[in-house]
Design an enzyme around this catalytic site. Sequence first.
Site, PDB file in Angstrom:
ATOM      1  N   THR A  51     126.134 141.914  21.550  1.00  0.00           N
ATOM      2  CA  THR A  51     125.045 142.734  21.010  1.00  0.00           C
ATOM      3  C   THR A  51     124.005 141.853  20.320  1.00  0.00           C
ATOM      4  O   THR A  51     123.080 142.350  19.686  1.00  0.00           O
ATOM      5  CB  THR A  51     125.599 143.755  19.989  1.00  0.00           C
ATOM      6  OG1 THR A  51     126.331 143.022  18.992  1.00  0.00           O
ATOM      7  CG2 THR A  51     126.510 144.773  20.656  1.00  0.00           C
ATOM      8  N   LEU A  58     120.781 136.357  21.453  1.00  0.00           N
ATOM      9  CA  LEU A  58     120.838 135.469  22.614  1.00  0.00           C
ATOM     10  C   LEU A  58     121.242 136.241  23.872  1.00  0.00           C
ATOM     11  O   LEU A  58     120.644 136.087  24.938  1.00  0.00           O
ATOM     12  CB  LEU A  58     121.839 134.338  22.351  1.00  0.00           C
ATOM     13  CG  LEU A  58     121.948 133.338  23.482  1.00  0.00           C
ATOM     14  CD1 LEU A  58     120.750 132.425  23.508  1.00  0.00           C
ATOM     15  CD2 LEU A  58     123.214 132.518  23.362  1.00  0.00           C
ATOM     16  N   VAL A  61     136.585 139.320  16.457  1.00  0.00           N
ATOM     17  CA  VAL A  61     137.260 138.156  17.051  1.00  0.00           C
ATOM     18  C   VAL A  61     138.270 137.493  16.117  1.00  0.00           C
ATOM     19  O   VAL A  61     139.087 136.692  16.562  1.00  0.00           O
ATOM     20  CB  VAL A  61     136.255 137.092  17.556  1.00  0.00           C
ATOM     21  CG1 VAL A  61     135.407 137.642  18.695  1.00  0.00           C
ATOM     22  CG2 VAL A  61     135.381 136.546  16.443  1.00  0.00           C
ATOM     23  N   ASP A 116     123.023 122.881  26.235  1.00  0.00           N
ATOM     24  CA  ASP A 116     121.817 122.384  25.593  1.00  0.00           C
ATOM     25  C   ASP A 116     120.709 122.924  26.495  1.00  0.00           C
ATOM     26  O   ASP A 116     120.495 122.396  27.588  1.00  0.00           O
ATOM     27  CB  ASP A 116     121.788 120.848  25.571  1.00  0.00           C
ATOM     28  CG  ASP A 116     120.553 120.333  24.841  1.00  0.00           C
ATOM     29  OD1 ASP A 116     119.491 120.972  24.974  1.00  0.00           O
ATOM     30  OD2 ASP A 116     120.645 119.306  24.157  1.00  0.00           O
ATOM     31  N   HIS A 117     120.057 123.999  26.067  1.00  0.00           N
ATOM     32  CA  HIS A 117     119.209 124.712  27.030  1.00  0.00           C
ATOM     33  C   HIS A 117     118.029 123.860  27.512  1.00  0.00           C
ATOM     34  O   HIS A 117     117.452 124.143  28.546  1.00  0.00           O
ATOM     35  CB  HIS A 117     118.754 126.074  26.499  1.00  0.00           C
ATOM     36  CG  HIS A 117     117.802 126.004  25.361  1.00  0.00           C
ATOM     37  ND1 HIS A 117     118.213 125.936  24.071  1.00  0.00           N
ATOM     38  CD2 HIS A 117     116.455 125.978  25.340  1.00  0.00           C
ATOM     39  CE1 HIS A 117     117.150 125.860  23.296  1.00  0.00           C
ATOM     40  NE2 HIS A 117     116.064 125.893  24.034  1.00  0.00           N
ATOM     41  N   HIS A 139     118.524 118.184  21.689  1.00  0.00           N
ATOM     42  CA  HIS A 139     117.462 118.203  22.698  1.00  0.00           C
ATOM     43  C   HIS A 139     116.684 116.883  22.792  1.00  0.00           C
ATOM     44  O   HIS A 139     116.431 116.381  23.886  1.00  0.00           O
ATOM     45  CB  HIS A 139     116.460 119.329  22.407  1.00  0.00           C
ATOM     46  CG  HIS A 139     117.094 120.636  22.077  1.00  0.00           C
ATOM     47  ND1 HIS A 139     118.128 121.162  22.805  1.00  0.00           N
ATOM     48  CD2 HIS A 139     116.839 121.542  21.094  1.00  0.00           C
ATOM     49  CE1 HIS A 139     118.479 122.334  22.284  1.00  0.00           C
ATOM     50  NE2 HIS A 139     117.718 122.580  21.246  1.00  0.00           N
TER      51      HIS A 139
END
Length: 499
Positions: free
Chosen positions: A17, A20, A89, A180-181, A243
Amino acid sequence: MTQNNRPTALIMIFGATGDLARRKLYPSLYRLFTKGKLDRFAVVGVARRSLTNEEFQDNVKESIGSHDHLDESKMDEFASKFYYHSHDVTDSESYSVLKGLAAELDSHYRLDGNRIFYLAMAPEFFGTIAEHLKKDGLTDVEGFKRLVIEKPFGHDLESAKVLNRQIRKAFPENEIYRIDHYLGKEMVQNIEVIRFANSIFEPLWNNRFISNIQITSSEVLGVEERGRYYETSGALRDMVQNHMLQMVALLAMEPPIRLTTEEIRSEKVRVFRALRTVEGSDVNSYFVRGQYGKGKINESDVPAYREQEMVDEASNTETFVAGKLMIDNFRWAGVPFYIRTGKRMEVKSTKIVVEFKEMPMDLYNRQEGSVSPNLLVIHIQPEEGITLHLNAKKGQHSGSTPVKLSYANKGIDGLNTPEAYEKLLYDCLRGDATNFTHWDEVALSWSFVDNISEVWENEKEASFPNYESGSMGPDAAEQLLEKDGFFWWPVTNLDVDKC
Ligand code: NAP
C-alpha cells in the site's frame, strides 16, 4: 543461465500500500503485462491495513490510471491477478496463512513454484521478513526464488553487514537483487554500450586523452515530507554511496571479457578497490558539503532545509555533496572524477561530462574562445541522449567554432524508453542480476563513504546553510574544481534540446 523472456512467477510485494508500490511497481508490472512480457503470474500484496481483494485491485487500477493510456479490459484482466493479505511482518503467526495463499495461487495459476519477494518497505524489516520467509517455508519451492530489496542497504558498513548476514541466512547471494534504480535507467545502461561498442571512444578512454569527468545529479525538489528519513541519511548516504558511485564504476571499469553478470560486476568491484581512500584531514579537501537555505524556485519562495518538517532547526545534515574521486590504477591515474549531487538546485538534471584534453598546439587561438575542449555529454535525465562537442569551421570565417553532434533518445525513436523499474523488474523475473548491486560493491562503497561521514558527523559545519535554494550549490564546490584548473560545465547549457 538461460533466460526465459516471458517469465512465470508469483510476485509477493511487501509494503503493497506504500508509495513505491503505487508509483513505480504496479505501473511497471502493467506495462510488462501489456507488452506481453509476462507469461502466467499473480501478485500478493502485503501490508498491515485491512483491505479486501477488490479494494486492493481498485487501488492498483487507480495507481496505473494516472500513468498510462488505458485499455479497460486489459486493466481488469491484469488487476484480477492481484490478491491482498493483511499482515504485520513482525507477527510470526501470520506467515503460515501467507504460505497457504501462495501455494493456492501457485497451483491455480500454474506458476511453476517460481517466487519473487519484493521488499518495498522500510529497511528495518528486511531481516525479519527474510528470516520468516525461510523459517515458515515460503521459500521451499520447486522453482526459482528471488529477494528484491530497496535502498538503503544499511546506514554504514557495519549495519549493512548485519543486514546482509540476516538475509543471507535465507537467500544466497545469487538470489538477492539489491535495487539501485539508477542502474535501470536507459542512459546509465548505455554507458557500457557507448564505451564498448564504439571504436572511436575506447582507445581514448584513459588518462592520456581525458582530462576529467564530471557527474552531476541535481534535484529541484527539497526534502519535502521525507525529513525524518533524510535527517538520518543526508546526500552522502542517499545518493553518493549508491547511485553516484555506481555511475563512476560504469565509466571507469575495464572492458569485461564477456557481458555476463559476473564479469561486469567483477570489473566494477575492481574500480571500487582502486578508489583512493579519502579520510581524516583529507576529507575536506576532496569533498564539499552543503545545506540549502531559503531561496526562489520558479519565482516562488521556498524555505530552508532547517525549516522543513521533522528537521532539526540546527541540523548538520548535508543536502548537497561535491567530491573529487581519484582512481589509482593504470588507466585513470591523475584523472579526477568530480561528482556533485544536491536538493533544491537550479535544475533537475543528471548528466555526465567527459572532458577531453586540449590539442597540443593552439593553432586556432584558444584564447579568443573559439576552440573548446571536446566533450562527450551523456544525458541521463530528464532528457536522454548523447552530445559530442567538437570544433569545426563554420560559415565564412576561417577559424574554428564549437559544434555539437547530438542524439536524443526519445526524440529520435518517438517512443518513451521503459522506466527504470520496468526494466529492473523484468530483469529480476528473467534472472538477470547484472543491473543490481552485488554485496562486494555495497561493502566497498560503504567503506569509502564511511570515512567521509565519520569526519562530517564529528565536525559540525558552521557555515550551514551555505547555498541558496535555486542555485547550483555552495561556492566551495566551484573552488574544488578551480584549484585543479577546471570548472563545472554548466548543465543548463548542455541540454540536448539546446544543441
Ligand atoms: P511507504 O510509503 O512508507 O510504505 C511502506 C509500506 O510498508 C506501506 O505499504 C505500509 O503499509 C507497509 N508497512 C509498514 N509497516 C508494516 C508492517 N509492520 N507490516 C506490514 N506492512 C508494513 O514507503 P515507500 O516510500 O513505499 O518506500 C518503501 C521502501 O522503498 C523504503 O525502503 C524506501 O527507502 C524505498 N524507496 C522508496 C522510493 C519511493 O519512491 N517511494 C524510492 C527509492 C527507494 P501499512 O501501513 O498498511 O502497513
